[in-house]
Write an enzyme that holds these catalytic residues in place. Structure first.
Site, PDB file in Angstrom:
ATOM      1  N   LYS A 191      44.643 141.192  62.782  1.00  0.00           N
ATOM      2  CA  LYS A 191      45.601 140.205  63.070  1.00  0.00           C
ATOM      3  C   LYS A 191      46.510 139.981  62.011  1.00  0.00           C
ATOM      4  CE  LYS A 191      45.584 135.657  62.172  1.00  0.00           C
ATOM      5  NZ  LYS A 191      46.995 135.470  62.168  1.00  0.00           N
ATOM      6  N   GLU A 265      40.196 139.749  49.629  1.00  0.00           N
ATOM      7  CA  GLU A 265      41.080 139.921  48.670  1.00  0.00           C
ATOM      8  C   GLU A 265      42.258 138.891  48.409  1.00  0.00           C
ATOM      9  OE1 GLU A 265      44.366 140.506  46.838  1.00  0.00           O
ATOM     10  OE2 GLU A 265      44.950 141.995  48.298  1.00  0.00           O
ATOM     11  N   CYS A 299      50.182 138.976  45.493  1.00  0.00           N
ATOM     12  CA  CYS A 299      49.039 138.417  44.954  1.00  0.00           C
ATOM     13  C   CYS A 299      48.643 138.877  43.536  1.00  0.00           C
ATOM     14  CB  CYS A 299      47.705 138.989  45.841  1.00  0.00           C
ATOM     15  SG  CYS A 299      47.835 140.807  46.033  1.00  0.00           S
ATOM     16  N   GLU A 396      48.415 129.351  41.732  1.00  0.00           N
ATOM     17  CA  GLU A 396      49.090 130.545  42.373  1.00  0.00           C
ATOM     18  C   GLU A 396      50.491 129.915  42.818  1.00  0.00           C
ATOM     19  OE1 GLU A 396      47.547 132.925  45.415  1.00  0.00           O
ATOM     20  OE2 GLU A 396      48.295 134.306  44.541  1.00  0.00           O
TER      21      GLU A 396
HETATM   22  P1  NAI Z   1      46.490 132.261  54.276  1.00  0.00           P
HETATM   23  O1  NAI Z   1      45.646 132.659  53.520  1.00  0.00           O
HETATM   24  O2  NAI Z   1      46.539 130.929  55.239  1.00  0.00           O
HETATM   25  O3  NAI Z   1      46.857 133.303  55.497  1.00  0.00           O
HETATM   26  C1  NAI Z   1      46.476 134.721  55.592  1.00  0.00           C
HETATM   27  C2  NAI Z   1      46.158 135.287  56.801  1.00  0.00           C
HETATM   28  O4  NAI Z   1      44.772 134.259  57.346  1.00  0.00           O
HETATM   29  C3  NAI Z   1      46.893 134.829  58.034  1.00  0.00           C
HETATM   30  O5  NAI Z   1      46.924 135.716  58.873  1.00  0.00           O
HETATM   31  C4  NAI Z   1      46.557 133.811  58.740  1.00  0.00           C
HETATM   32  O6  NAI Z   1      46.999 133.327  59.952  1.00  0.00           O
HETATM   33  C5  NAI Z   1      45.034 133.906  58.630  1.00  0.00           C
HETATM   34  N1  NAI Z   1      44.232 132.419  58.469  1.00  0.00           N
HETATM   35  C6  NAI Z   1      44.660 131.309  58.162  1.00  0.00           C
HETATM   36  N2  NAI Z   1      43.657 130.166  58.138  1.00  0.00           N
HETATM   37  C7  NAI Z   1      42.529 131.121  58.901  1.00  0.00           C
HETATM   38  C8  NAI Z   1      41.239 130.737  59.238  1.00  0.00           C
HETATM   39  N3  NAI Z   1      40.711 129.530  59.177  1.00  0.00           N
HETATM   40  N4  NAI Z   1      40.330 131.581  59.436  1.00  0.00           N
HETATM   41  C9  NAI Z   1      40.872 132.975  59.622  1.00  0.00           C
HETATM   42  N5  NAI Z   1      42.135 133.489  59.440  1.00  0.00           N
HETATM   43  C10 NAI Z   1      42.964 132.526  58.709  1.00  0.00           C
HETATM   44  O7  NAI Z   1      47.885 132.167  53.478  1.00  0.00           O
HETATM   45  P2  NAI Z   1      49.254 131.299  53.849  1.00  0.00           P
HETATM   46  O8  NAI Z   1      49.110 130.100  54.363  1.00  0.00           O
HETATM   47  O9  NAI Z   1      50.244 132.377  54.641  1.00  0.00           O
HETATM   48  O10 NAI Z   1      49.685 130.965  52.435  1.00  0.00           O
HETATM   49  C11 NAI Z   1      49.384 130.282  51.541  1.00  0.00           C
HETATM   50  C12 NAI Z   1      49.302 130.527  50.305  1.00  0.00           C
HETATM   51  O11 NAI Z   1      48.069 131.294  50.034  1.00  0.00           O
HETATM   52  C13 NAI Z   1      50.379 131.275  49.437  1.00  0.00           C
HETATM   53  O12 NAI Z   1      51.418 130.146  48.760  1.00  0.00           O
HETATM   54  C14 NAI Z   1      49.692 132.097  48.518  1.00  0.00           C
HETATM   55  O13 NAI Z   1      49.609 131.405  47.276  1.00  0.00           O
HETATM   56  C15 NAI Z   1      48.198 132.475  49.061  1.00  0.00           C
HETATM   57  N6  NAI Z   1      48.365 133.568  49.746  1.00  0.00           N
HETATM   58  C16 NAI Z   1      47.835 134.621  48.873  1.00  0.00           C
HETATM   59  C17 NAI Z   1      48.183 136.007  49.270  1.00  0.00           C
HETATM   60  C18 NAI Z   1      47.723 137.058  48.471  1.00  0.00           C
HETATM   61  O14 NAI Z   1      47.812 138.163  48.927  1.00  0.00           O
HETATM   62  N7  NAI Z   1      46.707 136.814  47.546  1.00  0.00           N
HETATM   63  C19 NAI Z   1      48.643 136.457  50.447  1.00  0.00           C
HETATM   64  C20 NAI Z   1      49.029 135.314  51.285  1.00  0.00           C
HETATM   65  C21 NAI Z   1      49.191 133.851  50.917  1.00  0.00           C
END
Ligand code: NAI
Length: 788
Positions: A191, A265, A299, A396
């Site tokens: 996804k 990750e 990240c 972050e």
């Molecule tokens: P997120 O962690 O919500 O999204 C990442 C993925 O997880 C997306 O595909 C999303 O649809 C999915 N997801 C969301 N809720 C889920 C659940 N309950 N179960 C399974 N999958 C789920 O990240 P978001 O909201 O896009 O970004 C929020 C913050 O997260 C950012 O501001 C940043 O600080 C951090 N972030 C960190 C990343 C990294 O690579 N370390 C990447 C993206 C966001």
């Protein structure tokens, strides 16, 4: 007539836009509406939501919000495809991955432009970094598909893998997940993030055109609810997730007790450490790549600039001059450095955190020019006068915002660098290689870049420690996420208690001397805090001894002692080997007595003697591996060496099974300490004397106090305390399925690594020690560039 020097000063960049026409044609060709990619074909579009170009705020296309039934269909397709895919010879899988790599290259410009449109990152990055790395990942893993059976003999695929990725590197994260999974014989349901689905859908087309069998790759689009459906799906054997730490936690909880494998990750707040011995001009360019690459939405962004006090004013002055020259704007413009922020919600989050930083006392600096008004842009930002504990130094931000702090000594630099909950990456800058490598060794991070930053390659593992998650992607080390190692599980041992045993009679007329074993904490025997003890019975129900009833307080004391003994990890492997050999020697000296006690508890005299012999041999094996389980130098395609070094995980809670109580205890504890970990062991609940008889062995074997701590008592309760303890880095649990679930669920507190047996027997006699050593270590990749 003006002088040339004047002309150079006033010269402006012209526009150098990349054409979006091919990407638009592709979108139009699909009517700008997309279904899912399931079983090798696109489904009819379902309930649709818009995906927006962040640089213009205009919708690009609409994609489908997958339903639970769609996820079911995708998983079923992956399940159907998996046996045949895994059954292909490695060479055939290699050809498929090779074909994908070739197709990615063939469509590289379309992929780059589409990624820039959907994500807002500069075309220079998608064209020169993201897409080439995607191709490289598939080529590299075509090689691993070819070599799997030679490189990882006896390993089998995990099965169907659910993969959930974020929006910051949509295509690259897809490649990091799909390439190793497929190479090892798994099939996937992936996804993409809801803000950036388009390149995943183009990739689906590539899979179809490259002739990948239907069902091997399935792409389902949608929001977190779809992610949740994947995470909870019983047809999925492993979840691989990249994203926020908060969602990582939810996934850890949701998968607890399910038997699903998990790699996470997550976020970071990576330090960028600058010593006065660094080349400061290179440092400035490094900072640009560390925090303004991909608008800081990375990240492993070097988001905390830690500068030695003596050079801080010079570094900051140079940096401000450089920032003034950075160009923010249309990401399709080839001369633009910084593109758009992914979405208004992210932009607001950045604005809120920067304001909070200023409110908490930081000094805010931004260049004099203004960002474009159309689209979601944010200028490169520097916060100085930042207190180490302030929000902006800890949280972050995930945007183009750098916070800066100073230090005086290398020790202070390390302390500051490690002063967050995270442990993903670090950059260390110094022309003094001794200093740089010494600091690299001490920072808590899965990746360390010396005099460089944000370097990635398929041959090198990437991943974190602490609340940045666990598992590695890339490199040989990353393959283990996608295989089952040869089963160490064997038939359940015969029920104990059948065989008669001759017990040595107590001398006539004298009452036996009471032997109530205490706990073993910090190198000393300690009374349990509860003041209670528990009886240990033989198979006939007769009391053979008593052990202390350990409690939460005892576990805390043991963890404190283990933490204090962390210097064990800095001893040479040779020294650790010596100690483990010495344990073997002392156990051998007490073999008869220990065997007698073991036989009393289990009722199996012959088995007890065999177990002691096996335990002694196992100690020799652990000692032997101590200085042989070494790392690698990865062949990353740059002028550098990438040192993949196994490091101790830290403090490990080791919860032992009832079967083979001595051999299991010895195997688990010795493999952990041989790698430099410190241990809190909870022995077999039923036969704890196997471990308590070990106290004198430990006391006489030069094991430094605190390296091995032993707390007897109710296994599951003690395991829960260990799993919830913030200073425990990993828990190994060999016990019931229920206890395994409890450990996984409770580990969410600090996202510690867990290794649980899920109630299955583990054959400690036949165990492959390398599997234990892998759990006892994590790979740190240290990139060291060279060249005069
Ligand atoms: P997120 O962690 O919500 O999204 C990442 C993925 O997880 C997306 O595909 C999303 O649809 C999915 N997801 C969301 N809720 C889920 C659940 N309950 N179960 C399974 N999958 C789920 O990240 P978001 O909201 O896009 O970004 C929020 C913050 O997260 C950012 O501001 C940043 O600080 C951090 N972030 C960190 C990343 C990294 O690579 N370390 C990447 C993206 C966001």
């Amino acid at each position: 007539m003006g002088r040339v020097a004047d002309v150079l000063k006033t010269m402006e960049y012209g526009k150098a836009p990349e054409s979006a026409s091919l990407a638009n044609q592709w979108l139009d060709g699909h009517g700008r509406r997309f279904g899912l990619f399931v079983d090798g074909a696109f489904t009819k579009p379902g309930e649709l939501f818009a995906t927006v170009n962040p640089a213009t705020a205009q919708p690009l296309a609409r994609v489908t919000q997958a339903t639970a039934a769609d996820v079911d269909r995708a998983v079923a397709s992956a399940q159907r495809a998996q046996p045949d895919w895994a059954g292909l010879p490695g060479h055939a899988r290699a050809r498929h991955l090779y074909a994908i790599a070739r197709h990615v290259q063939k469509h590289s410009r379309l992929l780059a432009v589409l990624e820039t449109l959907d994500n807002g990152k500069p075309i220079r990055e998608t064209r020169d970094i993201d897409v080439p790395l995607v191709a490289r990942h598939f080529y590299h893993h075509a090689g691993w598909a070819q070599l799997r059976d030679e490189a990882l003999p006896g390993c089998a695929p995990v099965g169907v893998v659910g993969q959930i990725i974020p929006w910051n590197f949509p295509l690259l994260m897809l490649a990091w997940k799909i390439a190793p999974a497929l190479a090892m014989g798994n099939t996937v349901v992936l996804k993409p993030a809801e803000w950036t689905s388009l390149t995943a859908l183009l990739f689906a087309e590539i899979c179809r055109d490259a002739g990948l069998p239907p069902g091997v790759v399935n792409i389902v689009t949608g929001d977190g609810k779809v992610g949740e459906a994947i995470v909870r799906h019983t047809g999925i054997d492993k979840i691989a997730f990249t994203g926020s730490t908060d969602v990582g936690r939810l996934i850890r909880e949701a998968t607890a007790g399910s038997g699903k494998r998990l790699s996470l990750e997550l976020g970071g707040k990576s330090p960028f450490v600058v010593f006065d011995s660094a080349d400061l001009d290179s440092v400035v360019e490094g900072v640009v790549d560390a925090i303004w690459f991909n608008q800081g939405q990375v990240c492993c962004a070097g988001s905390r600039l830690l500068v030695q006090e003596s050079v801080a004013p010079r570094v900051l002055a140079k940096l401000r001059t450089r920032m003034e020259k950075l160009r923010v704007g249309d990401p399709l413009d080839k001369a633009v450095d910084i593109g758009a922020i992914i979405a208004p919600a992210q932009l607001r989050k950045i604005e809120r955190l920067v304001k909070q930083g200023a409110d908490e006392g930081a000094t805010l600096w931004q260049p004099s020019w203004a960002c474009p008004k159309e689209g979601y842009f944010y200028p490169p930002t520097l916060l100085t006068n930042v207190a180490p504990a302030s929000t902006v130094a800890q949280v972050e931000i995930f945007g183009p915002v750098l916070v800066s702090m100073t230090f005086r000594t290398p020790a202070e630099a390390v302390a500051l660098a490690n002063n967050t909950r995270f442990g993903l990456a670090a950059s260390v800058w110094s022309e003094d290689i001794n200093l740089a490598l010494d600091v690299a060794r001490q920072v808590k991070a899965g990746v360390v870049w010396v005099n460089s930053t944000n370097l990635f390659d398929a041959a090198s593992g990437f991943g974190g420690t602490r609340e940045s998650g666990f598992g590695r992607e890339g490199g040989r080390e990353g393959l283990f996420e996608y295989v089952r190692t040869p089963e160490a599980t064997g038939p359940a041992p015969a029920p104990v208690g059948a065989a008669p045993v001759a017990l040595a009679p107590e001398p006539a007329g004298l009452p036996p001397i009471d032997r109530t074993a205490k706990l073993f904490i910090g190198g000393k025997q300690a009374r349990p805090d509860s003041g209670y003890s528990r009886k240990v019975l033989d198979p006939q129900g007769r009391v053979v001894g008593e052990v202390g009833e350990g409690s939460r307080k005892d576990v805390r004391n043991a963890v404190e002692a283990a933490r204090a003994a962390a210097g064990w990890g800095n001893q040479t492997a040779h020294n650790r080997a010596q100690v483990v050999y010495y344990i073997a020697e002392n156990l051998a000296a007490r073999a008869a007595e220990t065997a007698g006690r073991l036989a009393r508890m289990t009722g199996d005299a012959a088995g007890a003697r065999a177990e002691i012999e096996a335990a002694i041999e196992r100690l020799f094996s652990c000692a032997a591996w101590a200085d042989k389980y070494d790392g690698a130098v990865h062949h990353t395609p740059l002028r550098n060496v990438t040192l993949a070094m196994p490091e101790a995980v830290g403090t490990i809670g080791v919860v032992c099974p009832d079967e083979a109580p001595l051999l299991a205890f010895v195997t688990l504890v010795a493999s952990a300490i041989a790698m430099g970990n410190t241990v809190i062991a909870v022995p077999s609940e039923r036969h704890p004397l196997a471990a308590t008889d070990f106290y004198p062995v430990l006391e006489t074997s030069d094991v430094p106090g605190g390296v091995v701590n032993i707390v007897t008592g109710a296994r599951d309760e003690l395991a829960k305390v260990l799993a919830g303890h913030a200073d425990v880095d990993a828990v190994w649990f060999f016990g019931s399925a229920q206890g395994s679930a409890l450990v996984e669920r409770t580990s969410v507190s600090n996202l510690k690594q867990t290794w649980v047996s899920d109630g299955r027997p583990f054959d400690f006699e036949r165990a492959d020690l390398r599997e234990l050593l892998r759990h006892a270590t994590q790979i740190k990749n240290i990139w060291v560039p060279y060249g005069a």
